[in-house]
Write a protein that holds these residues in place. Structure first.
Motif, PDB file in Angstrom:
ATOM      1  N   GLY A   1      34.205  38.278  48.790  1.00  0.00           N
ATOM      2  CA  GLY A   1      34.308  38.209  47.492  1.00  0.00           C
ATOM      3  C   GLY A   1      32.879  38.408  46.838  1.00  0.00           C
ATOM      4  O   GLY A   1      31.460  38.682  47.240  1.00  0.00           O
TER       5      GLY A   1
ATOM      6  N   ASP B   1      32.089  38.655  42.383  1.00  0.00           N
ATOM      7  CA  ASP B   1      32.451  38.767  41.012  1.00  0.00           C
ATOM      8  C   ASP B   1      31.666  39.832  40.068  1.00  0.00           C
ATOM      9  O   ASP B   1      30.621  39.943  40.498  1.00  0.00           O
TER      10      ASP B   1
ATOM     11  N   GLU C   1      28.480  37.370  45.933  1.00  0.00           N
ATOM     12  CA  GLU C   1      28.423  35.809  46.492  1.00  0.00           C
ATOM     13  C   GLU C   1      29.864  35.372  46.186  1.00  0.00           C
ATOM     14  O   GLU C   1      30.295  35.194  44.946  1.00  0.00           O
ATOM     15  N   SER C   2      30.118  34.449  47.509  1.00  0.00           N
ATOM     16  CA  SER C   2      31.332  33.447  48.068  1.00  0.00           C
ATOM     17  C   SER C   2      31.901  32.825  49.182  1.00  0.00           C
ATOM     18  O   SER C   2      31.567  33.451  49.723  1.00  0.00           O
TER      19      SER C   2
ATOM     20  N   ASN D   1      32.247  34.300  52.317  1.00  0.00           N
ATOM     21  CA  ASN D   1      32.288  36.103  52.858  1.00  0.00           C
ATOM     22  C   ASN D   1      31.201  34.910  54.181  1.00  0.00           C
ATOM     23  O   ASN D   1      30.418  36.167  54.967  1.00  0.00           O
TER      24      ASN D   1
ATOM     25  N   MET E   1      27.020  32.585  51.620  1.00  0.00           N
ATOM     26  CA  MET E   1      27.455  32.911  50.422  1.00  0.00           C
ATOM     27  C   MET E   1      27.327  34.238  50.284  1.00  0.00           C
ATOM     28  O   MET E   1      28.675  35.341  49.565  1.00  0.00           O
TER      29      MET E   1
ATOM     30  N   LYS F   1      37.027  36.895  38.694  1.00  0.00           N
ATOM     31  CA  LYS F   1      36.254  36.674  40.826  1.00  0.00           C
ATOM     32  C   LYS F   1      37.262  37.142  41.975  1.00  0.00           C
ATOM     33  O   LYS F   1      38.762  37.962  41.582  1.00  0.00           O
TER      34      LYS F   1
ATOM     35  N   LYS G   1      39.403  31.308  42.428  1.00  0.00           N
ATOM     36  CA  LYS G   1      38.839  31.129  43.094  1.00  0.00           C
ATOM     37  C   LYS G   1      39.338  32.292  43.831  1.00  0.00           C
ATOM     38  O   LYS G   1      40.164  33.065  43.657  1.00  0.00           O
ATOM     39  N   HIS G   2      37.998  32.672  44.919  1.00  0.00           N
ATOM     40  CA  HIS G   2      37.692  33.805  45.567  1.00  0.00           C
ATOM     41  C   HIS G   2      38.876  33.930  46.804  1.00  0.00           C
ATOM     42  O   HIS G   2      39.609  34.711  47.255  1.00  0.00           O
TER      43      HIS G   2
END
Length: 116
Positions: free
Chosen positions: A62, A64, A75-76, A79, A89, A26, A42-43
């Motif tokens: 954020g 991965d 994707e996070s 975002n 996301m 992450k 977690k981000h």
């Protein structure tokens, strides 16, 4: 373990960031400062580390990073920010996605850690 990476990471640092999730990292990338924080579950943990280091929230995105195939997923939950016209996301702006990719590849790309 969340690490802030400001210059090219070592293989050891990449492996430390991989300890939490095993196959991917992450990350939160500050697209203005050209740095990233990686590791943790977690981000938001990465985002918090960057904020503490002086980054502005609006500059942090954020994603991965999977070092085994050098792929990135944009994707996070961090975002989601309607105020910056990003309502999902996924990082919707291709310019921001490209900047996140560029910084990630420069700082932690190219390594092939051992699979544990």
């Amino acid at each position: 373990m969340v690490l802030i990476i400001k210059k090219r990471a070592t293989l050891e640092q990449v492996e430390q960031m991989l300890q939490t999730l095993g196959v991917y990292i992450k990350i939160a990338v500050d697209i203005e400062r050209g740095i990233l924080a990686g590791g943790g579950e977690k981000h938001a943990e990465c985002e918090a580390a960057l904020l503490e280091d002086g980054s502005r929230q609006r500059d942090i995105w954020g994603a991965d990073w999977t070092p085994f195939n050098q792929s990135i997923a944009y994707e996070s939950i961090i975002n989601i920010r309607p105020s910056q016209n990003n309502r999902s996301m996924l990082i919707q702006d291709p310019t921001i996605r490209e900047r996140v990719k560029q910084i990630t590849q420069e700082l932690i790309g190219g390594y092939e850690p051992e699979i544990r």
